[in-house]
Design a protein around this motif. Structure first.
Motif, PDB file in Angstrom:
ATOM      1  N   GLU A 426      37.071  69.488   5.916  1.00 23.26           N
ATOM      2  CA  GLU A 426      38.081  69.733   4.323  1.00 23.26           C
ATOM      3  C   GLU A 426      38.221  70.693   4.020  1.00 23.26           C
ATOM      4  OE1 GLU A 426      39.356  66.218   0.637  1.00 23.26           O
ATOM      5  OE2 GLU A 426      38.520  65.385   3.049  1.00 23.26           O
ATOM      6  N   ALA A 427      36.121  70.620   3.830  1.00 19.97           N
ATOM      7  CA  ALA A 427      35.864  71.699   2.762  1.00 19.97           C
ATOM      8  C   ALA A 427      36.876  73.124   3.394  1.00 19.97           C
ATOM      9  CB  ALA A 427      34.629  72.145   2.058  1.00 19.97           C
ATOM     10  N   GLN A 475      49.355  72.201   7.005  1.00 21.03           N
ATOM     11  CA  GLN A 475      49.225  71.837   8.092  1.00 21.03           C
ATOM     12  C   GLN A 475      47.797  71.254   8.485  1.00 21.03           C
ATOM     13  OE1 GLN A 475      51.504  74.305  10.733  1.00 21.03           O
ATOM     14  NE2 GLN A 475      52.880  72.916  10.770  1.00 21.03           N
ATOM     15  N   MET A 476      46.743  72.254   8.191  1.00 21.19           N
ATOM     16  CA  MET A 476      45.499  71.288   8.671  1.00 21.19           C
ATOM     17  C   MET A 476      45.066  70.329   7.578  1.00 21.19           C
ATOM     18  SD  MET A 476      44.368  72.572  11.571  1.00 21.19           S
ATOM     19  CE  MET A 476      42.348  72.268  10.595  1.00 21.19           C
ATOM     20  N   GLU A 477      45.637  71.117   6.557  1.00 16.27           N
ATOM     21  CA  GLU A 477      45.121  69.619   5.610  1.00 16.27           C
ATOM     22  C   GLU A 477      45.354  68.338   5.339  1.00 16.27           C
ATOM     23  OE1 GLU A 477      44.325  69.606   0.556  1.00 16.27           O
ATOM     24  OE2 GLU A 477      46.893  70.823   1.144  1.00 16.27           O
ATOM     25  N   LEU A 499      42.982  60.683  -3.615  1.00 18.06           N
ATOM     26  CA  LEU A 499      43.010  61.833  -4.513  1.00 18.06           C
ATOM     27  C   LEU A 499      41.623  62.480  -4.786  1.00 18.06           C
ATOM     28  CD1 LEU A 499      41.081  58.813  -6.828  1.00 18.06           C
ATOM     29  CD2 LEU A 499      43.420  58.977  -6.829  1.00 18.06           C
ATOM     30  N   ARG A 500      41.243  62.939  -4.510  1.00 20.56           N
ATOM     31  CA  ARG A 500      40.869  65.036  -3.536  1.00 20.56           C
ATOM     32  C   ARG A 500      42.466  65.197  -2.939  1.00 20.56           C
ATOM     33  NH1 ARG A 500      36.728  62.522  -0.426  1.00 20.56           N
ATOM     34  NH2 ARG A 500      37.861  63.702   1.302  1.00 20.56           N
ATOM     35  N   TYR A 501      43.134  64.927  -2.307  1.00 16.69           N
ATOM     36  CA  TYR A 501      44.192  66.017  -1.947  1.00 16.69           C
ATOM     37  C   TYR A 501      45.668  65.494  -3.342  1.00 16.69           C
ATOM     38  CZ  TYR A 501      48.366  66.214   1.134  1.00 16.69           C
ATOM     39  OH  TYR A 501      50.053  66.844   1.742  1.00 16.69           O
TER      40      TYR A 501
END
Length: 587
Positions: A426-427, A475-477, A499-501
């Motif tokens: 994710e990072a 797309q990757m996210e 929430l992060r998204y």
């Protein structure tokens, strides 16, 4: 005029005088108690045990999972004298108010206070018990600093603005009038605590039994740090924090690789190779058994230990299979058919019909004559029996002592290796932007987690996720978010992932919404709801839902201050999503 107001949040619990729930027994806080090494060990163990209380585990599930689309309120008609069903329904439909019991936070502050007591009092034992050394004290404090940070991390993700105290409370007459602090301030204090914990942490090989993952050691501290930096980066957009998340994830991954892919690999009691693309992951056929039934597996980093005797995971039972400690086979929560019914390329979540997780997470998946599925993962003592060439829905589960909550010996997993791998992915997506070479690295991590769970020795086209399908950052996210949902269903993580998204989408929007995000300020400092960016459309996109949600702005993403607390603590400010001049009535 009475008014029904839609809420998505709930309250907090503090009193001007310390609630007795927060305090240990008089014996534990008394001056004459702190004499021996065993006294300190008992208090440290008590802090861990408090984390496993039914109040805490239920809240970890409600705060981190139930608010997402992964769970619904059980549609079964049942008697609920505690009113939990009603409160859960109000959370789900957006009508909860400041009296909702899942908004109380006293049980988490009880753990924090135990940590503070050890940090303040344990040093005195060195002068009375020579066997309690400076090294013992340092490692005990390391665990308490880290556990305190973890507690505050839960609170800041659930409530945003929370009071922070580093001082212990010993009597119920002590006032606890502490003002709320902004999320960045709280996160920074979490990081400070975790860095203190790293000064002399438990080594990962300090124990060979359950304590190797039941106590917070160096790798567990690294994992919590990675999580905190990922959260802070998502709120602020700071690329340095994303890189720090990657760095700490790498430390955990390298530690696991060194421990299990070297000479020790021969001692891993699992059939087949555990080397998946250079990561020590249990083969998919055995992952469910070793991770969720036996517990404390080679993939584990930190688990709250519940042996069913000294400590019981009754909170988990209440949520997933035994709501009132009687002879039941269902809990307060069920899995919606809309998310978990099907598998295949066109399915909403599971893209392969050979995905072990599709068959293991719920009972009777694929059935079309029900509206909800009973949860199987974390709620059974039975293996599934699925393997390559023989994949089928699980129809029954071995419920762990359905008639009593005193012997529920299922651990609550806080961090495991695939979690760290997917945090790193994710990072990396955020650091990569649209650089395809960097995105490929992130894809490789998430794809390794996915491949482990596919029941085929040789993956064919329909079971293989291809990098060509994820050629952009967006797309990757979404792919990493989806893979986390598949991997960690019902483990108390998906709402926090959303929430992060959401924060990232708000910051990348072209409508100036980023200027309305102020994690360095409390909500009281920011002001009314007009000062916040709209969030409902973004969350609809993230969850795949088409219904309207009562989350029109950032404050609705969090719980409100519990009503009793506002009455007794004049320093607390109510979340603006829950302020009304008119009477609020619970439906």
């Amino acid at each position: 005029m009475k008014k029904y107001i839609p809420f998505i949040l709930s309250g907090l619990l503090l009193t001007s005088c310390i609630d007795t729930i927060v305090l240990p027994s008089d014996k534990i806080v008394a001056e004459d108690y702190w004499k021996t090494k065993d006294d300190v060990s008992s208090m440290v163990a008590g802090a861990y045990k408090e984390m496993c209380s039914a109040d805490n585990i239920e809240r970890f599930i409600v705060w981190g999972e139930f608010r997402s689309e992964n769970l619904d309120v059980n549609a079964e008609v049942f008697t609920d004298d505690a009113g939990k069903r009603t409160d859960l329904e109000e959370i789900k439909v957006g009508t909860m108010d400041e009296l909702n019991q899942y908004a109380k936070w006293a049980s988490v502050y009880s753990v924090i206070n135990k940590c503070n007591i050890v940090i303040e009092r344990a040093a005195d034992v060195m002068s009375s018990d020579p066997s309690y050394t400076q090294s013992n004290y340092a490692t005990d404090c390391s665990q308490m600093y880290a556990l305190r940070a973890l507690c505050y991390f839960y609170l800041v993700r659930a409530f945003r603005d929370v009071p922070v105290t580093e001082h212990a409370y010993f009597t119920s007459s002590q006032g606890f009038e502490v003002e709320q602090q902004a999320p960045l301030t709280v996160l920074n204090k979490c990081i400070d605590d975790l860095n203190r914990a790293l000064e002399l942490p438990l080594a990962v090989d300090a124990y060979t039994d359950w304590r190797s993952v039941g106590y917070i050691n160096r790798d567990a501290i690294y994992a919590i740090l990675a999580d905190v930096y990922l959260w802070r980066a998502s709120m602020t957009g700071d690329m340095n924090d994303y890189q720090l998340c990657v760095d700490y994830c790498d430390k955990v991954i390298e530690s696991k690789q060194e421990r299990y892919l070297g000479d020790n690999a021969l001692r891993v009691p699992i059939p087949g190779s555990i080397d998946r693309d250079g990561y020590p992951l249990i083969p998919g056929q055995y992952a469910f058994e070793y991770n969720f039934i036996r517990g404390n597996s080679i993939e584990s980093i930190l688990e709250l230990q519940c042996d069913g005797n000294n400590t019981s995971n009754s909170g988990l039972a209440h949520c997933y299979w035994n709501y009132d400690n009687k002879s039941r086979t269902y809990g307060f929560m069920m899995a919606p058919v809309s998310v978990f019914q099907s598998a295949g390329t066109s399915a909403r979540l599971y893209k392969s019909t050979n995905d072990y997780r599709y068959y293991e997470s719920c009972l009777n998946v694929g059935s079309s004559d029900v509206n909800q599925y009973q949860i199987n993962k974390l709620a059974t003592s039975n293996t599934t029996g699925n393997r390559e060439g023989s994949m089928k829905a699980v129809t029954t589960r071995g419920v762990v002592n359905a008639s009593a909550d005193s012997r529920v010996g299922i651990n609550w997993i806080l961090y495991r290796l695939t979690d760290v791998m997917l945090m790193k992915a994710e990072a990396l997506v955020q650091l990569a932007g649209d650089d395809l070479d960097k995105l490929r690295v992130a894809f490789g991590l998430a794809n390794t987690v996915n491949k482990r769970s596919i029941a085929k020795a040789t993956l064919g086209g329909q079971d293989t996720l291809l990098f060509s399908s994820y050629q952009s950052k967006a797309q990757m996210e979404e792919f990493v978010l989806e893979e986390r949902q598949r991997e960690f269903a019902f483990e108390g993580k998906h709402w926090f992932d959303l929430l992060r998204y959401t924060y990232r989408q708000l910051r990348s929007a072209d409508n100036g919404s980023a200027a309305l995000l102020h994690p360095e300020k409390t909500m009281a400092e920011i002001g009314g709801l007009n000062n916040y960016a709209a969030t409902s459309n973004i969350l609809n996109q993230a969850t795949g839902l088409t219904t309207d949600m009562a989350m029109e702005s950032e404050p609705y993403l969090y719980f409100p201050v519990f009503g009793d607390e506002l009455d007794v603590n004049p320093l607390l400010h109510q979340n603006p999503a829950y302020i009304s001049d008119e009477t609020i009535v619970k439906q």
